[in-house]
Design a protein around this motif. Sequence first.
Motif, PDB file in Angstrom:
ATOM      1  N   TYR A  73       0.756  -1.336  -0.076  1.00 36.65           N
ATOM      2  CA  TYR A  73       0.028  -0.135   0.170  1.00 36.65           C
ATOM      3  C   TYR A  73       0.702   1.369   0.068  1.00 36.65           C
ATOM      4  N   VAL A  74       1.905   1.185   1.007  1.00 36.20           N
ATOM      5  CA  VAL A  74       2.844   2.494   0.894  1.00 36.20           C
ATOM      6  C   VAL A  74       3.819   2.612  -0.323  1.00 36.20           C
TER       7      VAL A  74
ATOM      8  N   LYS B  65      -6.645   6.630  19.643  1.00 38.39           N
ATOM      9  CA  LYS B  65      -6.247   7.448  18.782  1.00 38.39           C
ATOM     10  C   LYS B  65      -7.250   8.615  18.670  1.00 38.39           C
ATOM     11  N   SER B  66      -8.741   8.244  18.557  1.00 38.83           N
ATOM     12  CA  SER B  66      -9.385   9.227  18.372  1.00 38.83           C
ATOM     13  C   SER B  66      -9.763  10.542  19.303  1.00 38.83           C
TER      14      SER B  66
ATOM     15  N   ILE C 139      -2.060   7.530  10.115  1.00 37.11           N
ATOM     16  CA  ILE C 139      -0.836   7.729  10.647  1.00 37.11           C
ATOM     17  C   ILE C 139      -0.178   8.208   9.736  1.00 37.11           C
ATOM     18  N   GLY C 140       0.213   9.524   9.702  1.00 37.04           N
ATOM     19  CA  GLY C 140       0.999  10.322   8.432  1.00 37.04           C
ATOM     20  C   GLY C 140      -0.243  10.269   7.228  1.00 37.04           C
ATOM     21  N   ASP C 141       0.480   9.716   6.223  1.00 32.86           N
ATOM     22  CA  ASP C 141      -0.295   9.464   4.867  1.00 32.86           C
ATOM     23  C   ASP C 141      -1.093   8.114   4.845  1.00 32.86           C
TER      24      ASP C 141
ATOM     25  N   LYS D 144      -8.351   3.244   7.465  1.00 32.32           N
ATOM     26  CA  LYS D 144      -9.980   2.911   7.025  1.00 32.32           C
ATOM     27  C   LYS D 144      -9.933   2.271   5.623  1.00 32.32           C
ATOM     28  N   PHE D 145      -9.217   3.432   4.749  1.00 33.63           N
ATOM     29  CA  PHE D 145      -9.101   2.993   3.300  1.00 33.63           C
ATOM     30  C   PHE D 145      -8.331   1.723   3.223  1.00 33.63           C
ATOM     31  N   PHE D 146      -7.331   1.779   3.909  1.00 34.47           N
ATOM     32  CA  PHE D 146      -6.263   0.533   3.679  1.00 34.47           C
ATOM     33  C   PHE D 146      -7.161  -0.755   3.855  1.00 34.47           C
ATOM     34  N   THR D 147      -7.745  -0.663   5.002  1.00 33.42           N
ATOM     35  CA  THR D 147      -8.532  -1.842   5.673  1.00 33.42           C
ATOM     36  C   THR D 147      -9.761  -2.284   4.588  1.00 33.42           C
TER      37      THR D 147
END
Length: 459
Positions: free
Chosen positions: A109-110, A185-186, A216-218, A222-225
């Motif tokens: 992904y990164v 984190k929220s 976390i940074g960029d 949610k999108f990754f998951t």
Amino acid sequence: MASSKKTAPSKDDPKPVSASASSDELNPKTTQYEFLGPMGAFGMVTALPVLVLFFAICCNKTGYPSSLLISDYKTYFDQLFTGDLLKAMWDPMAMLVYLGFVALQALLYVALPGDLYPGTLLRNGERLKYRMNGFTAYHSTLFIGLYFLKDTGLKPLVFVYDHWIGLAFSSVMFSYVVALFVYIKSFAPGALLALGGNTGNALYDFMIGRELNPRIGDFDIKFFTELRPGIIGWQVLNICFAAKQYLDLGYITNSMVLVQAFQTWYIVDSFWNEEAVLTTMDITTDGFGYMLSFGLYSWLPMNYTLQARYLVDFPRDLSWVEFGAILALNIIGYYIFRSSNSQKNEFRSNPSNPSVKDLKYITTSKGTKLITSSWWGMSRHINYLGDWLMSLSWCLPCGFGSVVPYFYAIYFAVLLLHRERRDDHKCRTKYGKDWEKYCEIVKYRIIPGNESDQKFATT
Ligand code: NDP
């Protein structure tokens, strides 16, 4: 090289809150519960993982429950609480493999290139960017797998079947950890919360998702998951089950071929249209919490593979008539699903296109047009019908020996019925009298000509 694409702001975009807004203005308190509130949240946080583990532990070569009768399940539940269970669940090797797979997806992904797409306009005036490299990540995963198997053959893939309980348990645990992390984190200063996830009830907010776009940074968690570990995982697990069947039998049954082909088609389709995910409720509206974390790290890969796993335990050869009938059902379902969705998208984005310019419609006082002919004149969610027919065609290759492989079609029917009610509520609120007028013209909710459907719609 990544490029940046722009989308025109829609008139339905939220009005940005001014930069000087207080935290309460930016993140108002949520006053309405969904999913039966904290009680429902408790049920989801506890019962759904048990269901995943139940399928993992109790469904194997020794049998699957044959019906939905509770009495049918007693021996299975007894099995759930017996001796060696903890040993099977606590499987460090399975945990390592699971974490390794998620880490590989995060790395892809990164590291992989992809176009940057803008997301929806947020309340704080920001528009996040998302890198579309899911299709490349999907292929890279398969090629990496092939590379490692070139000297060993298919044998290592049997690990998945042999360590299934450990993998299921690892996925459940991992989804809890991620959900807890994003919940904590929220509370960081400046976090933009989901409008539905800020009730102040810790359990409910943990379940429904408190922060809208935890990053976390960029790295957008949610999108990754949303597409990577769950959907690529689903594909990889399916392949492992096909390999296991091949090693057991020396060939792959035609029922397995159908399940693999149908589901692979669906997976590839979702990556091919990856940017469509940016307009889904999951991304634009819902917070990221336990519901999405568990749903995508555990529920999806573990439960959507039930058919392929069942066919390893109970291989079936279909007659060519059965094969043809199931294939036809899938093609019909896909045709309804794809052409109705495309018709609506085309009508909304390019109404002068010859394929949609003659459609009948009503114009709402908001200025939006609602189609009242062709696919969208038959029922208000004909696309759901197509999608559900496809889901049924994924289960039918398993025959009728057990209800378990049909879990997907049953669960999906409930999901779509609930989603239709949510969408109806949304449109009724948004369009008022225009929506009522529309419902008088297009009478059926999902199934055209279904009178009970129509009666339910008017209550
Ligand atoms: P739809 O694509 O049906 O979109 C509903 C929206 O379309 C409404 O809110 C309204 O939005 C607009 N609309 C409604 N009626 C009309 C009309 N007659 N003419 C023009 N626009 C209309 O719903 P979903 O987003 O729920 O589903 C999209 C697809 O995704 C479906 O095929 C569904 O089966 C599938 N899906 C799959 C899931 C899975 O897990 N596999 C889960 C959920 C969905 P507006 O405010 O713009 O007017």
